[in-house]
Write a protein that holds these residues in place. Structure first.
Motif, PDB file in Angstrom:
ATOM      1  N   TYR A   1       1.739   8.332   3.668  1.00  0.00           N
ATOM      2  CA  TYR A   1       1.843   7.093   2.892  1.00  0.00           C
ATOM      3  C   TYR A   1       2.367   7.368   1.489  1.00  0.00           C
ATOM      4  O   TYR A   1       2.211   8.463   0.948  1.00  0.00           O
ATOM      5  CB  TYR A   1       0.495   6.371   2.831  1.00  0.00           C
ATOM      6  N   TRP A   2       3.007   6.347   0.943  1.00  0.00           N
ATOM      7  CA  TRP A   2       3.486   6.412  -0.432  1.00  0.00           C
ATOM      8  C   TRP A   2       3.639   5.000  -0.980  1.00  0.00           C
ATOM      9  O   TRP A   2       3.652   4.007  -0.226  1.00  0.00           O
ATOM     10  CB  TRP A   2       4.801   7.176  -0.540  1.00  0.00           C
ATOM     11  N   ALA A   3       3.756   4.905  -2.302  1.00  0.00           N
ATOM     12  CA  ALA A   3       3.940   3.607  -2.953  1.00  0.00           C
ATOM     13  C   ALA A   3       5.288   3.022  -2.539  1.00  0.00           C
ATOM     14  O   ALA A   3       6.284   3.751  -2.435  1.00  0.00           O
ATOM     15  CB  ALA A   3       3.871   3.758  -4.470  1.00  0.00           C
ATOM     16  N   VAL A   4       5.319   1.727  -2.305  1.00  0.00           N
ATOM     17  CA  VAL A   4       6.573   1.072  -1.927  1.00  0.00           C
ATOM     18  C   VAL A   4       7.636   1.309  -3.002  1.00  0.00           C
ATOM     19  O   VAL A   4       8.817   1.486  -2.692  1.00  0.00           O
ATOM     20  CB  VAL A   4       6.333  -0.441  -1.716  1.00  0.00           C
ATOM     21  N   SER A   5       7.217   1.368  -4.252  1.00  0.00           N
ATOM     22  CA  SER A   5       8.161   1.598  -5.357  1.00  0.00           C
ATOM     23  C   SER A   5       8.795   2.984  -5.289  1.00  0.00           C
ATOM     24  O   SER A   5       9.843   3.227  -5.903  1.00  0.00           O
ATOM     25  CB  SER A   5       7.451   1.425  -6.705  1.00  0.00           C
ATOM     26  N   LYS A   6       8.183   3.903  -4.540  1.00  0.00           N
ATOM     27  CA  LYS A   6       8.703   5.269  -4.398  1.00  0.00           C
ATOM     28  C   LYS A   6       9.483   5.463  -3.099  1.00  0.00           C
ATOM     29  O   LYS A   6       9.928   6.577  -2.806  1.00  0.00           O
ATOM     30  CB  LYS A   6       7.544   6.270  -4.421  1.00  0.00           C
ATOM     31  N   ALA A   7       9.641   4.401  -2.308  1.00  0.00           N
ATOM     32  CA  ALA A   7      10.213   4.527  -0.971  1.00  0.00           C
ATOM     33  C   ALA A   7      11.602   5.153  -0.970  1.00  0.00           C
ATOM     34  O   ALA A   7      11.895   6.055  -0.163  1.00  0.00           O
ATOM     35  CB  ALA A   7      10.245   3.161  -0.287  1.00  0.00           C
ATOM     36  N   GLU A   8      12.473   4.716  -1.855  1.00  0.00           N
ATOM     37  CA  GLU A   8      13.839   5.250  -1.866  1.00  0.00           C
ATOM     38  C   GLU A   8      13.840   6.746  -2.156  1.00  0.00           C
ATOM     39  O   GLU A   8      14.551   7.520  -1.494  1.00  0.00           O
ATOM     40  CB  GLU A   8      14.685   4.517  -2.915  1.00  0.00           C
ATOM     41  N   GLU A   9      13.022   7.149  -3.108  1.00  0.00           N
ATOM     42  CA  GLU A   9      12.914   8.574  -3.450  1.00  0.00           C
ATOM     43  C   GLU A   9      12.350   9.377  -2.280  1.00  0.00           C
ATOM     44  O   GLU A   9      12.845  10.457  -1.954  1.00  0.00           O
ATOM     45  CB  GLU A   9      12.012   8.720  -4.670  1.00  0.00           C
ATOM     46  N   MET A  10      11.317   8.852  -1.620  1.00  0.00           N
ATOM     47  CA  MET A  10      10.685   9.557  -0.507  1.00  0.00           C
ATOM     48  C   MET A  10      11.626   9.654   0.700  1.00  0.00           C
ATOM     49  O   MET A  10      11.697  10.693   1.367  1.00  0.00           O
ATOM     50  CB  MET A  10       9.393   8.840  -0.093  1.00  0.00           C
ATOM     51  N   GLU A  11      12.326   8.585   0.988  1.00  0.00           N
ATOM     52  CA  GLU A  11      13.196   8.555   2.159  1.00  0.00           C
ATOM     53  C   GLU A  11      14.412   9.463   2.013  1.00  0.00           C
ATOM     54  O   GLU A  11      15.060   9.807   3.010  1.00  0.00           O
ATOM     55  CB  GLU A  11      13.625   7.118   2.439  1.00  0.00           C
ATOM     56  N   ALA A  12      14.703   9.871   0.793  1.00  0.00           N
ATOM     57  CA  ALA A  12      15.849  10.761   0.550  1.00  0.00           C
ATOM     58  C   ALA A  12      15.499  12.233   0.782  1.00  0.00           C
ATOM     59  O   ALA A  12      16.363  13.106   0.657  1.00  0.00           O
ATOM     60  CB  ALA A  12      16.355  10.568  -0.871  1.00  0.00           C
ATOM     61  N   LYS A  13      14.272  12.521   1.153  1.00  0.00           N
ATOM     62  CA  LYS A  13      13.833  13.906   1.292  1.00  0.00           C
ATOM     63  C   LYS A  13      14.167  14.523   2.646  1.00  0.00           C
ATOM     64  O   LYS A  13      13.876  15.684   2.895  1.00  0.00           O
ATOM     65  CB  LYS A  13      12.332  14.008   1.022  1.00  0.00           C
ATOM     66  N   GLY A  14      14.751  13.745   3.541  1.00  0.00           N
ATOM     67  CA  GLY A  14      15.227  14.307   4.803  1.00  0.00           C
ATOM     68  C   GLY A  14      14.243  14.278   5.948  1.00  0.00           C
ATOM     69  O   GLY A  14      14.443  14.967   6.960  1.00  0.00           O
ATOM     70  N   PHE A  15      13.174  13.483   5.837  1.00  0.00           N
ATOM     71  CA  PHE A  15      12.214  13.397   6.930  1.00  0.00           C
ATOM     72  C   PHE A  15      12.870  12.773   8.157  1.00  0.00           C
ATOM     73  O   PHE A  15      13.662  11.841   8.055  1.00  0.00           O
ATOM     74  CB  PHE A  15      11.001  12.554   6.523  1.00  0.00           C
ATOM     75  N   ASP A  16      12.518  13.307   9.340  1.00  0.00           N
ATOM     76  CA  ASP A  16      13.098  12.821  10.590  1.00  0.00           C
ATOM     77  C   ASP A  16      12.058  12.975  11.687  1.00  0.00           C
ATOM     78  O   ASP A  16      11.033  13.650  11.511  1.00  0.00           O
ATOM     79  CB  ASP A  16      14.366  13.610  10.934  1.00  0.00           C
TER      80      ASP A  16
ATOM     81  N   LEU B   1      -2.392   4.484  -6.462  1.00  0.00           N
ATOM     82  CA  LEU B   1      -3.599   3.810  -6.924  1.00  0.00           C
ATOM     83  C   LEU B   1      -3.260   2.677  -7.890  1.00  0.00           C
ATOM     84  O   LEU B   1      -2.112   2.469  -8.236  1.00  0.00           O
ATOM     85  CB  LEU B   1      -4.526   4.834  -7.588  1.00  0.00           C
ATOM     86  N   GLY B   2      -4.277   1.943  -8.300  1.00  0.00           N
ATOM     87  CA  GLY B   2      -4.067   0.859  -9.253  1.00  0.00           C
ATOM     88  C   GLY B   2      -3.625  -0.444  -8.616  1.00  0.00           C
ATOM     89  O   GLY B   2      -3.115  -1.336  -9.311  1.00  0.00           O
ATOM     90  N   GLY B   3      -3.774  -0.563  -7.292  1.00  0.00           N
ATOM     91  CA  GLY B   3      -3.443  -1.823  -6.634  1.00  0.00           C
ATOM     92  C   GLY B   3      -1.988  -2.003  -6.261  1.00  0.00           C
ATOM     93  O   GLY B   3      -1.601  -3.077  -5.789  1.00  0.00           O
ATOM     94  N   VAL B   4      -1.155  -0.954  -6.440  1.00  0.00           N
ATOM     95  CA  VAL B   4       0.256  -1.087  -6.084  1.00  0.00           C
ATOM     96  C   VAL B   4       0.407  -1.184  -4.565  1.00  0.00           C
ATOM     97  O   VAL B   4      -0.460  -0.740  -3.808  1.00  0.00           O
ATOM     98  CB  VAL B   4       1.085   0.115  -6.611  1.00  0.00           C
ATOM     99  N   ASP B   5       1.500  -1.783  -4.131  1.00  0.00           N
ATOM    100  CA  ASP B   5       1.763  -1.890  -2.698  1.00  0.00           C
ATOM    101  C   ASP B   5       2.083  -0.509  -2.124  1.00  0.00           C
ATOM    102  O   ASP B   5       2.873   0.251  -2.693  1.00  0.00           O
ATOM    103  CB  ASP B   5       2.943  -2.825  -2.438  1.00  0.00           C
ATOM    104  N   VAL B   6       1.466  -0.211  -0.979  1.00  0.00           N
ATOM    105  CA  VAL B   6       1.640   1.100  -0.342  1.00  0.00           C
ATOM    106  C   VAL B   6       2.023   0.904   1.116  1.00  0.00           C
ATOM    107  O   VAL B   6       1.448   0.060   1.818  1.00  0.00           O
ATOM    108  CB  VAL B   6       0.352   1.944  -0.447  1.00  0.00           C
ATOM    109  N   VAL B   7       2.989   1.696   1.567  1.00  0.00           N
ATOM    110  CA  VAL B   7       3.398   1.692   2.974  1.00  0.00           C
ATOM    111  C   VAL B   7       2.845   2.949   3.640  1.00  0.00           C
ATOM    112  O   VAL B   7       2.842   4.033   3.048  1.00  0.00           O
ATOM    113  CB  VAL B   7       4.934   1.611   3.119  1.00  0.00           C
ATOM    114  N   LEU B   8       2.371   2.783   4.864  1.00  0.00           N
ATOM    115  CA  LEU B   8       1.752   3.894   5.587  1.00  0.00           C
ATOM    116  C   LEU B   8       2.333   3.961   6.996  1.00  0.00           C
ATOM    117  O   LEU B   8       2.508   2.931   7.651  1.00  0.00           O
ATOM    118  CB  LEU B   8       0.228   3.688   5.630  1.00  0.00           C
TER     119      LEU B   8
END
Length: 352
Positions: free
Chosen positions: A96-111, A69-76
Motif C-alpha cells: 500500500y501507498w498514499a494515492v498522492s505517491k502513486a505515480e512515483e511508486m508505479e515508476a519503480k518497475g513493479f510487475d 498517515l494523517g487521513g490521506v487517501d491510500v490504495v492497497l
C-alpha cells in the motif's frame, strides 16, 4: 483511527524473534527487514516461526509509512503465492501507498511476479524494502494450517481462507491509522461473489473495491503485493526446518516448485512417505488429492484403525482422524481437534 503502540521489536539484524513479536507492525524500516528475514528463514527459533500444530501462521507488517498517515487517501493491493502447491505455505501479501505517491511508486518497475525471473523479483522486493513510502504485509498460511482447516468436520476451504486472509490484512492496516480508500485484489474464485463479501465486511467505510482476474499484471500496487508474497514463499520453502524428530528427507528439499505436476516434487513425495501411520512431515498439505492418493495406497501407508473415544477413554476415533468422503474412501485428517491431539499424545514419537 488510533495508531497502535510501537511493538517491542529487537534491533535490526536480530534473529531471536518469536510469534509474539509479529503482533504489531515493525517500528522502523531496518526492523521490518530484520523481521521479514526471520519470518522467511525461521531465525534462531524456527519451531516458533514455522510450526504451529493448533494455531495460525504469522502475519507480518512492515513499519507504517509516514506518508500514509494523517487521513490521506491510500490504495492497497493484495495477491497470493503458492495456492496450488502440495507442500509449503500459501503466502498472502498486501502492499500500500498514499494515492498522492502513486505515480512515483508505479515508476519503480513493479510487475506480476509470475512474469519475473527470481533474480529480478528479489531485486524488486529489495526495492520495496528500501522504499519508505511503501508499506507491506505478509500473511503466512503454513501447510499444517491449510490441512487442519480443509480436513475438519466442516471444511474451511482454500477460497474462504484466502478471502479471510485478505480481510484480516486490510483490517490490520486500518488499525495502524491508515485510511484505505481503494483496495484492488487479484481474485480468488468468482470476482462478483468475492466483491460482495468485501462490501459486507467493510460496509459504510468508504472503500472502493476492485476484484479482478490478472490484477497482479494490471495494477502496480497488486504487482508489488505479488512480489512480496512470492519472495516470502520462495524463501520459506528452501529454508524449511523439519520439526519431526528422526525425519531425514531422502533427497533433501529437492522439491523444486512444490507443485504436484512438477516431476521433482512428485519424486520427493514418493521417496519421503517414511512413516506408514502418520505419512508425511507437516510441510505437506494433507488435504491435497495427490497426497491422499498416496496415503490410500496400501503399499505406501497402513490402514489405521483406532477405537472410538467413547469405548476407550481419550482414544482418538478413526473417523475423526481419517474422516470419510462421500464415495466411501477414507480421508486422513492431519491436524486439529481434541481427539486428534489426544491420539498424538499417545504416540511414542512421530517417526518410528
Amino acid at each position: 483511527m488510533a495508531s497502535v503502540a510501537p511493538p517491542p521489536v529487537p534491533p535490526a539484524g536480530a534473529t531471536t524473534l518469536s510469534l509474539s513479536d509479529f503482533s504489531n507492525p515493525a517500528r522502523t524500516r531496518p526492523d521490518a527487514k530484520a523481521m521479514f528475514e526471520v519470518l522467511t528463514t525461521g531465525g534462531s527459533d524456527p519451531n516458533s516461526i514455522f510450526h504451529s500444530v493448533t494455531g495460525d501462521g504469522v502475519t507480518f507488517m512492515s513499519d507504517v509509512p509516514v506518508s500514509t498517515l494523517g487521513g490521506v487517501d491510500v490504495v492497497l493491493g493484495i495477491d497470493e503465492a503458492g495456492r496450488g502447491s502440495v507442500l509449503g505455505p500459501m503466502t498472502y501479501s498486501a502492499a500500500y501507498w498514499a494515492v498522492s505517491k502513486a505515480e512515483e511508486m508505479e515508476a519503480k518497475g513493479f510487475d506480476d511476479s509470475k512474469a519475473l525471473t527470481p533474480e529480478t523479483r528479489r531485486k524488486l522486493f529489495d526495492k520495496i524494502e528500501a522504499t519508505e513510502d511503501c508499506g507491506y504485509v505478509v500473511r503466512v498460511l503454513q501447510a499444517s494450517e491449510i490441512s487442519r482447516n480443509m480436513l475438519r468436520k466442516t471444511p474451511y476451504n482454500l477460497n474462504e481462507m484466502s478471502h479471510d486472509s485478505a480481510i484480516e490484512m486490510i483490517r490490520a492496516v486500518q488499525k495502524t491509522g491508515v485510511n484505505v480508500t481503494k483496495c484492488i485484489i487479484d481474485t480468488v474464485g468468482i470476482p462478483e461473489a468475492y466483491l460482495r463479501k468485501l462490501d459486507r465486511a467493510f460496509h459504510g467505510q468508504g472503500i472502493e473495491f476492485i476484484v479482478e482476474k490478472k490484477a497482479d499484471a494490471n495494477y502496480k500496487v497488486v504487482s508489488a503485493a505479488s512480489i512480496c508474497a512470492k519472495v516470502a514463499r520462495d524463501t520459506i520453502t528452501p529454508n524449511w526446518v523439519f520439526p519431526e524428530e528422526g525425519f531425514v528427507p531422502v533427497n533433501g528439499k529437492e522439491w523444486n516448485s512444490g507443485y504436484p505436476s512438477d516431476p521433482k516434487c512428485k519424486e520427493w513425495m514418493e521417496k519421503n512417505l517414511q512413516d506408514k501411520v502418520f505419512g508425511y512431515p507437516d510441510v505437506i498439505r494433507f488435504s491435497w488429492r495427490p497426497v491422499r492418493d498416496l496415503l490410500d495406497n496400501p503399499e505406501m501407508a497402513y490402514k489405521v484403525t483406532w477405537e472410538d473415544e467413547e469405548e476407550d477413554e481419550g482414544q482418538a476415533s478413526i473417523t475423526d482422524f481419517l474422516g470419510s468422503s462421500s464415495n466411501g474412501k477414507r480421508k486422513r485428517q492431519r491436524l486439529g481437534g481434541s481427539k486428534v491431539q489426544k491420539g498424538f499424545e499417545r504416540a511414542e514419537g512421530f517417526f518410528f
